[in-house]
Write a protein that holds these residues in place. Structure first.
Motif, PDB file in Angstrom:
ATOM      1  N   VAL A 294      49.331  61.953  70.433  1.00  0.00           N
ATOM      2  CA  VAL A 294      48.107  62.072  71.242  1.00  0.00           C
ATOM      3  C   VAL A 294      48.293  63.120  72.340  1.00  0.00           C
ATOM      4  CG1 VAL A 294      46.604  60.806  72.847  1.00  0.00           C
ATOM      5  CG2 VAL A 294      47.406  59.693  70.746  1.00  0.00           C
ATOM      6  N   LYS A 295      49.373  62.988  73.112  1.00  0.00           N
ATOM      7  CA  LYS A 295      49.557  63.914  74.242  1.00  0.00           C
ATOM      8  C   LYS A 295      49.928  65.321  73.784  1.00  0.00           C
ATOM      9  CE  LYS A 295      51.370  60.660  77.590  1.00  0.00           C
ATOM     10  NZ  LYS A 295      52.502  60.325  78.443  1.00  0.00           N
ATOM     11  N   ALA A 296      50.741  65.413  72.739  1.00  0.00           N
ATOM     12  CA  ALA A 296      51.132  66.754  72.267  1.00  0.00           C
ATOM     13  C   ALA A 296      49.903  67.518  71.797  1.00  0.00           C
ATOM     14  CB  ALA A 296      52.162  66.640  71.140  1.00  0.00           C
ATOM     15  N   GLN A 297      49.011  66.812  71.096  1.00  0.00           N
ATOM     16  CA  GLN A 297      47.767  67.466  70.653  1.00  0.00           C
ATOM     17  C   GLN A 297      46.950  67.925  71.853  1.00  0.00           C
ATOM     18  OE1 GLN A 297      45.384  65.696  67.248  1.00  0.00           O
ATOM     19  NE2 GLN A 297      46.701  63.972  67.723  1.00  0.00           N
ATOM     20  N   ALA A 298      46.802  67.023  72.837  1.00  0.00           N
ATOM     21  CA  ALA A 298      45.968  67.335  74.005  1.00  0.00           C
ATOM     22  C   ALA A 298      46.519  68.544  74.749  1.00  0.00           C
ATOM     23  CB  ALA A 298      45.903  66.115  74.926  1.00  0.00           C
ATOM     24  N   ALA A 299      47.838  68.572  74.944  1.00  0.00           N
ATOM     25  CA  ALA A 299      48.440  69.656  75.729  1.00  0.00           C
ATOM     26  C   ALA A 299      48.300  70.997  75.010  1.00  0.00           C
ATOM     27  CB  ALA A 299      49.919  69.337  75.990  1.00  0.00           C
ATOM     28  N   ILE A 300      48.575  71.016  73.712  1.00  0.00           N
ATOM     29  CA  ILE A 300      48.526  72.290  72.970  1.00  0.00           C
ATOM     30  C   ILE A 300      47.087  72.795  72.884  1.00  0.00           C
ATOM     31  CG2 ILE A 300      48.887  73.349  70.702  1.00  0.00           C
ATOM     32  CD1 ILE A 300      51.382  71.626  70.388  1.00  0.00           C
ATOM     33  N   LYS A 301      46.174  71.873  72.641  1.00  0.00           N
ATOM     34  CA  LYS A 301      44.760  72.247  72.530  1.00  0.00           C
ATOM     35  C   LYS A 301      44.247  72.818  73.857  1.00  0.00           C
ATOM     36  CE  LYS A 301      42.443  69.076  70.336  1.00  0.00           C
ATOM     37  NZ  LYS A 301      41.603  67.897  70.067  1.00  0.00           N
ATOM     38  N   SER A 302      44.574  72.131  74.932  1.00  0.00           N
ATOM     39  CA  SER A 302      44.108  72.571  76.245  1.00  0.00           C
ATOM     40  C   SER A 302      44.704  73.943  76.585  1.00  0.00           C
ATOM     41  CB  SER A 302      44.490  71.508  77.280  1.00  0.00           C
ATOM     42  OG  SER A 302      44.562  72.061  78.547  1.00  0.00           O
ATOM     43  N   PHE A 303      45.985  74.112  76.308  1.00  0.00           N
ATOM     44  CA  PHE A 303      46.652  75.397  76.562  1.00  0.00           C
ATOM     45  C   PHE A 303      45.950  76.522  75.788  1.00  0.00           C
ATOM     46  CE2 PHE A 303      49.836  78.424  74.872  1.00  0.00           C
ATOM     47  CZ  PHE A 303      50.214  79.030  76.060  1.00  0.00           C
ATOM     48  N   ALA A 304      45.715  76.300  74.497  1.00  0.00           N
ATOM     49  CA  ALA A 304      45.106  77.343  73.651  1.00  0.00           C
ATOM     50  C   ALA A 304      43.688  77.667  74.119  1.00  0.00           C
ATOM     51  CB  ALA A 304      45.094  76.884  72.190  1.00  0.00           C
ATOM     52  N   ASN A 305      42.937  76.612  74.455  1.00  0.00           N
ATOM     53  CA  ASN A 305      41.549  76.836  74.867  1.00  0.00           C
ATOM     54  C   ASN A 305      41.456  77.584  76.196  1.00  0.00           C
ATOM     55  OD1 ASN A 305      40.458  75.661  72.573  1.00  0.00           O
ATOM     56  ND2 ASN A 305      40.308  73.628  73.471  1.00  0.00           N
ATOM     57  N   LYS A 306      42.371  77.270  77.121  1.00  0.00           N
ATOM     58  CA  LYS A 306      42.351  77.949  78.428  1.00  0.00           C
ATOM     59  C   LYS A 306      42.533  79.455  78.284  1.00  0.00           C
ATOM     60  CE  LYS A 306      44.483  74.211  81.069  1.00  0.00           C
ATOM     61  NZ  LYS A 306      43.354  73.743  81.856  1.00  0.00           N
ATOM     62  N   LEU A 307      43.368  79.855  77.327  1.00  0.00           N
ATOM     63  CA  LEU A 307      43.707  81.278  77.202  1.00  0.00           C
ATOM     64  C   LEU A 307      42.912  81.987  76.106  1.00  0.00           C
ATOM     65  CD1 LEU A 307      47.587  81.041  77.601  1.00  0.00           C
ATOM     66  CD2 LEU A 307      45.942  81.846  79.298  1.00  0.00           C
ATOM     67  N   GLY A 308      42.035  81.256  75.417  1.00  0.00           N
ATOM     68  CA  GLY A 308      41.260  81.880  74.327  1.00  0.00           C
ATOM     69  C   GLY A 308      42.141  82.244  73.145  1.00  0.00           C
ATOM     70  N   LEU A 309      43.218  81.452  72.932  1.00  0.00           N
ATOM     71  CA  LEU A 309      44.085  81.699  71.781  1.00  0.00           C
ATOM     72  C   LEU A 309      43.492  80.991  70.567  1.00  0.00           C
ATOM     73  CD1 LEU A 309      47.509  81.042  73.560  1.00  0.00           C
ATOM     74  CD2 LEU A 309      46.457  83.260  73.072  1.00  0.00           C
ATOM     75  N   GLY A 310      43.925  81.372  69.387  1.00  0.00           N
ATOM     76  CA  GLY A 310      43.404  80.730  68.173  1.00  0.00           C
ATOM     77  C   GLY A 310      43.202  81.789  67.110  1.00  0.00           C
ATOM     78  N   ILE A 311      43.257  81.357  65.847  1.00  0.00           N
ATOM     79  CA  ILE A 311      43.245  82.364  64.780  1.00  0.00           C
ATOM     80  C   ILE A 311      41.838  82.718  64.291  1.00  0.00           C
ATOM     81  CG2 ILE A 311      45.586  81.820  63.960  1.00  0.00           C
ATOM     82  CD1 ILE A 311      44.297  80.227  61.672  1.00  0.00           C
ATOM     83  N   PHE A 312      40.818  82.018  64.783  1.00  0.00           N
ATOM     84  CA  PHE A 312      39.483  82.249  64.230  1.00  0.00           C
ATOM     85  C   PHE A 312      38.535  83.012  65.155  1.00  0.00           C
ATOM     86  CE2 PHE A 312      40.857  78.183  62.212  1.00  0.00           C
ATOM     87  CZ  PHE A 312      41.000  78.680  60.927  1.00  0.00           C
ATOM     88  N   ASN A 313      38.964  83.277  66.413  1.00  0.00           N
ATOM     89  CA  ASN A 313      37.998  83.815  67.379  1.00  0.00           C
ATOM     90  C   ASN A 313      37.947  85.340  67.410  1.00  0.00           C
ATOM     91  OD1 ASN A 313      40.331  84.441  68.732  1.00  0.00           O
ATOM     92  ND2 ASN A 313      40.206  82.704  70.145  1.00  0.00           N
ATOM     93  N   GLY A 314      38.771  85.974  66.595  1.00  0.00           N
ATOM     94  CA  GLY A 314      38.722  87.442  66.542  1.00  0.00           C
ATOM     95  C   GLY A 314      39.380  88.112  67.729  1.00  0.00           C
TER      96      GLY A 314
END
Ligand SMILES: NC(=O)CC[C@H](N)C(=O)O
Length: 321
Positions: A294-314
């Protein structure tokens, strides 16, 4: 869109994501493996490794926890390195099951196919494919050496966990023999299952796993050691497997909300790969209903969203020192 982020921004986003997630309640330690039920539920670590070799560690990043299903990733890589990516597709497959990691039904539905090296069935098959065939010690050495090179340091077998899993892995025994029935185990059955159980019982830290993730993100070259661990064509293949089935029946929800290919283990670890950018890993024992921390998912997701990281956003990300 071209986007530049600094290392300071990465550190800050990681710290914020960690702080936001640390008091999250919910989930429970895995208890079908007795050893895991007794791990301190409050442990929590987050590590990020950049492709220039910088490692950012926050929280309990030196604690060695059971790698569990995250071990399926390095052994899939080893099978691809030894046999080629096309052979792994033919002999195991690359389909999402949409079902729990230990599903027997998935094998029957796929019509004799283990689906993907990243669920129990396919991972046991992958262990059976590792060479030299018939030699348990040499196969084990190949599996551990590969993990050591990917992490830049050695994992450590947790004997108590290995015993705990070996004593209780009745469902996996059924999977292994069912696969044998379909000619999908390519070596001795008890040996292949034992190698799988043992690799799941290796202890690793989030720091080590983030280096492994960064090695995958860096086309097989370990950013810490400079070692070329596997051929570059394997990165898109293994990352596609991770993206497709890394969180089992919750994989779609995960990918939709995080945009980041990641693989979980019931020890509480999560390994995330952003090809060409960074590797990330987190660990906290309490799991959701699909066996994902639960926490590992929350932390990684929040980190990625804050920085606009991710493989689908171009976003075309450049990291500035
Ligand atoms: N999802 C997991 O981490 C499962 C791994 C565990 N060793 C099992 O076979 O059940």
């Amino acid at each position: 869109m071209n986007k530049t982020i600094t290392v300071a921004q990465i550190r800050q986003a990681a710290q914020e994501a960690f702080d936001e997630s640390r008091n999250l309640k919910g989930g429970a330690n895995a208890d079908y493996i007795p050893y895991l039920a007794n791990i301190d539920s409050n442990l929590f670590g987050l590590s990020i490794t950049l492709l220039d070799g910088q490692v950012i560690n926050i929280g309990d990043t030196d604690y060695k926890f059971g790698i569990e299903s995250i071990s399926k990733v390095p052994t899939a890589i080893l099978a691809m390195q030894q046999h080629g990516t096309a052979t792994v597709l033919k002999m195991i497959g690359a389909d999402a099951t949409g079902l729990p990691f230990n599903s027997i039904f998935a094998i029957l539905l796929e019509n004799d196919h283990p689906s993907t090296p990243l669920v129990n069935a396919g991972a046991i098959t992958a262990c059976s494919m590792i060479t030299p065939k018939g030699d348990s010690d040499a196969k084990w050495k190949a599996i551990v050496d590969n993990i050591t090179k990917l992490c830049g340091s050695a994992p450590q077998l947790i004997d108590e966990l290995y015993k705990s899993e070996s004593d209780t892995n009745f469902n996996n025994r059924a999977i292994a023999w069912l696969l044998k029935n379909y000619n999908r185990i390519y070596d001795d059955v008890p040996m292949s299952l034992d190698l799988y159980t043992r690799q799941c019982s290796l202890g690793v830290t989030t720091s080590q796993l983030s280096v492994m993730a960064a090695t995958i993100a860096n086309n097989g070259c370990n950013p810490l050691t400079g070692d070329k661990v596997f051929d570059p064509d394997i990165t898109p293949k293994v990352t596609s497997l991770i993206a497709t089935v890394g969180f089992y029946e919750h994989t779609g929800d995960w990918l939709y909300t995080s945009g980041l290919p990641a693989k979980s283990g019931v020890g509480g670890g999560v390994l995330g790969v952003l090809p060409g950018i960074m590797g990330i890993a987190a660990f906290a024992p309490p799991l959701d209903s699909a066996g994902n921390s639960v926490k590992a998912q929350a932390a990684i997701k929040s980190f990625a969203n804050k920085l606009g990281l991710g493989i689908f956003n171009g976003n075309n990300i450049t990291i500035q020192k």
